[in-house]
Design an enzyme around this catalytic site. Structure first.
Site, mmCIF file in Angstrom:
data_model
loop_
_atom_site.group_PDB
_atom_site.id
_atom_site.type_symbol
_atom_site.label_atom_id
_atom_site.label_comp_id
_atom_site.label_asym_id
_atom_site.label_seq_id
_atom_site.Cartn_x
_atom_site.Cartn_y
_atom_site.Cartn_z
ATOM 1 N N THR A 188 0.403 8.322 -1.657
ATOM 2 C CA THR A 188 0.544 8.123 -0.228
ATOM 3 C C THR A 188 0.950 9.419 0.456
ATOM 4 O O THR A 188 1.694 10.198 -0.126
ATOM 5 C CB THR A 188 1.672 7.103 -0.020
ATOM 6 O OG1 THR A 188 1.262 5.900 -0.619
ATOM 7 C CG2 THR A 188 2.031 6.906 1.418
ATOM 8 N N ARG A 216 -3.526 -7.131 -2.122
ATOM 9 C CA ARG A 216 -2.206 -6.561 -2.408
ATOM 10 C C ARG A 216 -1.819 -5.552 -1.309
ATOM 11 O O ARG A 216 -2.601 -4.703 -0.916
ATOM 12 C CB ARG A 216 -2.230 -5.874 -3.772
ATOM 13 C CG ARG A 216 -0.890 -5.233 -4.193
ATOM 14 C CD ARG A 216 -0.826 -3.766 -3.830
ATOM 15 N NE ARG A 216 0.376 -3.110 -4.366
ATOM 16 C CZ ARG A 216 0.743 -1.882 -4.050
ATOM 17 N NH1 ARG A 216 0.011 -1.170 -3.208
ATOM 18 N NH2 ARG A 216 1.825 -1.341 -4.553
ATOM 19 N N VAL A 217 -0.608 -5.678 -0.825
ATOM 20 C CA VAL A 217 -0.062 -4.732 0.149
ATOM 21 C C VAL A 217 1.194 -4.132 -0.476
ATOM 22 O O VAL A 217 2.009 -4.850 -1.057
ATOM 23 C CB VAL A 217 0.273 -5.454 1.475
ATOM 24 C CG1 VAL A 217 1.056 -4.546 2.407
ATOM 25 C CG2 VAL A 217 -1.004 -5.947 2.150
ATOM 26 N N GLY A 218 1.337 -2.830 -0.349
ATOM 27 C CA GLY A 218 2.494 -2.154 -0.947
ATOM 28 C C GLY A 218 3.609 -1.918 0.051
ATOM 29 O O GLY A 218 3.705 -2.575 1.097
ATOM 30 N N THR A 239 7.107 7.297 -1.705
ATOM 31 C CA THR A 239 5.791 7.309 -2.333
ATOM 32 C C THR A 239 5.965 6.787 -3.744
ATOM 33 O O THR A 239 7.073 6.796 -4.285
ATOM 34 C CB THR A 239 5.188 8.727 -2.320
ATOM 35 O OG1 THR A 239 3.885 8.670 -2.915
ATOM 36 C CG2 THR A 239 6.043 9.714 -3.094
ATOM 37 N N GLY A 242 4.809 0.933 -5.063
ATOM 38 C CA GLY A 242 5.426 0.301 -3.904
ATOM 39 C C GLY A 242 6.322 -0.870 -4.214
ATOM 40 O O GLY A 242 7.308 -1.113 -3.506
HETATM 41 C C1 SD4 Z 1 1.680 1.721 -2.711
HETATM 42 N N1 SD4 Z 1 3.391 3.326 -2.283
HETATM 43 O O1 SD4 Z 1 0.699 1.175 -2.240
HETATM 44 C C2 SD4 Z 1 1.973 3.126 -2.308
HETATM 45 C C3 SD4 Z 1 1.255 4.052 -3.204
HETATM 46 C C4 SD4 Z 1 1.815 5.429 -3.231
HETATM 47 O O2 SD4 Z 1 2.057 7.481 -4.120
HETATM 48 O O3 SD4 Z 1 2.655 5.816 -2.538
HETATM 49 N N2 SD4 Z 1 1.501 6.284 -4.058
HETATM 50 O O4 SD4 Z 1 2.423 1.179 -3.529
#
Ligand code: SD4
Length: 327
Positions: A188, A216-218, A239, A242
């Site tokens: 992210t 799916r939502v993070g 990041t 999630g």
């Molecule tokens: C998630 N936090 O969808 C995000 C992915 C991410 O570095 O940050 N990756 O879980």
């Protein structure tokens, strides 16, 4: 000699246990701990794709622009870059081949906007900004978020590039659903900015975990998890995997720890320690936090080696390796 970290930890714990009378104590502690250094403007963002993103953000800030505009302009850079395969256009799809995007943004007044599970729009951060600016709501999701974007002039595009499609087809041969520690699979962009007026805002945008379950939502679009700013105190963003951030409401935690006297660095470390204490299989995942306070001090910390972040001021532009818990 009393170890400062232990002292602060103990104080924070006792503040949490006490009642209303403790708020003046918390304020005193915050005032005492507030660092003097002021270096504005400052931009901090996650991973190496933060470097070009920070360049766009600092341009806004050097022209005396607002932090909220800087973070939006900044994270649009990786959103549009097909070679960044973890954000926006060119992002890895979910296990069914859909690129689904999550993003949120928060300004210096605590206003925020968010989109989750959004398909076909290259700049989810700007849709999130519009949710903040034009609706009475904080979060729009899926088909409703897309409808809102289209009604407000965004164009629907195919975000699945041939490169991402090829990688997905390769993954499907084994369909091995496991977190991958660093940059290969999820990354992210989270960005925090302090402008020359002293205001703090943040933005966070992602295509989420590669090959995630459809729907799916993070943490990234969840205010308090992937991002939190309180203009009295500072901002924090996350990041990594999630689910671990959501279970501990990581970014809110970092800001509250700063409110109670910790430096951004100490607060990021403590939030990672919370995961270590609470989540038994934390070693399987990467988590990284970044934070900034009102004085322009920054911090970052992660679970595993390999998380880097971009830090930009008027005269510095650096990619820095964050310290990590698992040595
Ligand atoms: C998630 N936090 O969808 C995000 C992915 C991410 O570095 O940050 N990756 O879980």
């Amino acid at each position: 000699m009393i170890n400062r970290r232990k002292f602060i930890k103990g104080t924070v714990a006792s503040i949490a246990g006490a009642s209303v009378a403790s708020s003046s104590l918390a304020n005193n502690l915050a005032a005492k701990a507030a660092p003097k250094a002021t270096r504005k403007p400052v931009v901090i963002s996650t991973w190496r794709h933060g470097m070009p993103a920070n360049e766009a953000a600092i341009k806004v800030l050097k022209a005396k622009g607002k932090a909220i505009d800087a973070v939006e302009q900044g994270v649009r850079v990786p959103e549009a870059d097909p070679n960044v395969m973890t954000v926006g256009y060119g992002g890895y799809p979910d296990r069914d081949g859909h690129v689904t995007l999550d993003a949120c943004i928060q300004d210096e007044h605590g206003n925020c906007g968010s989109v989750t599970f959004l398909e076909g729009i290259k700049h989810p951060i700007s849709v999130a900004r519009m949710v903040m600016d034009k609706t009475p709501h904080v979060m729009l999701s899926g088909a409703g978020a897309l409808q809102f974007a289209l009604e407000n002039g965004f164009k629907k595009e195919n975000l699945l590039t041939p490169k991402a499609e090829k990688a997905w087809k390769e993954w499907r041969k084994k369909s091995n659903y496991e977190p991958v520690i660093n940059i290969e699979n999820h990354d992210t962009i989270s960005m925090l900015a302090l402008d020359s007026n002293g205001d703090i805002s943040g933005a966070c945008t992602t295509s989420g975990m590669a090959y995630k379950m459809h729907g799916r939502v993070g943490d990234s679009p969840i205010i308090g998890a992937g991002l939190f700013c309180d203009n009295e105190v500072g901002g924090a963003a996350a990041t990594g995997q999630g689910e671990l951030v959501m279970k501990t409401l990581g970014s809110f935690l970092v800001v509250e720890l700063m409110r109670n006297g910790m430096s951004p660095q100490e607060a990021c470390e403590e939030a990672v320690m919370r995961i270590v204490k609470k989540i038994p299989d934390y070693k399987k995942s990467q988590i990284g936090y970044i934070a900034i306070n009102k004085a322009g001090e920054t911090g970052a910390y992660c679970l595993h080696r390999g998380f880097d972040y971009a830090l930009t001021t008027e005269d510095k532009h650096e990619l820095i390796d964050a310290d990590h818990y698992i040595k």
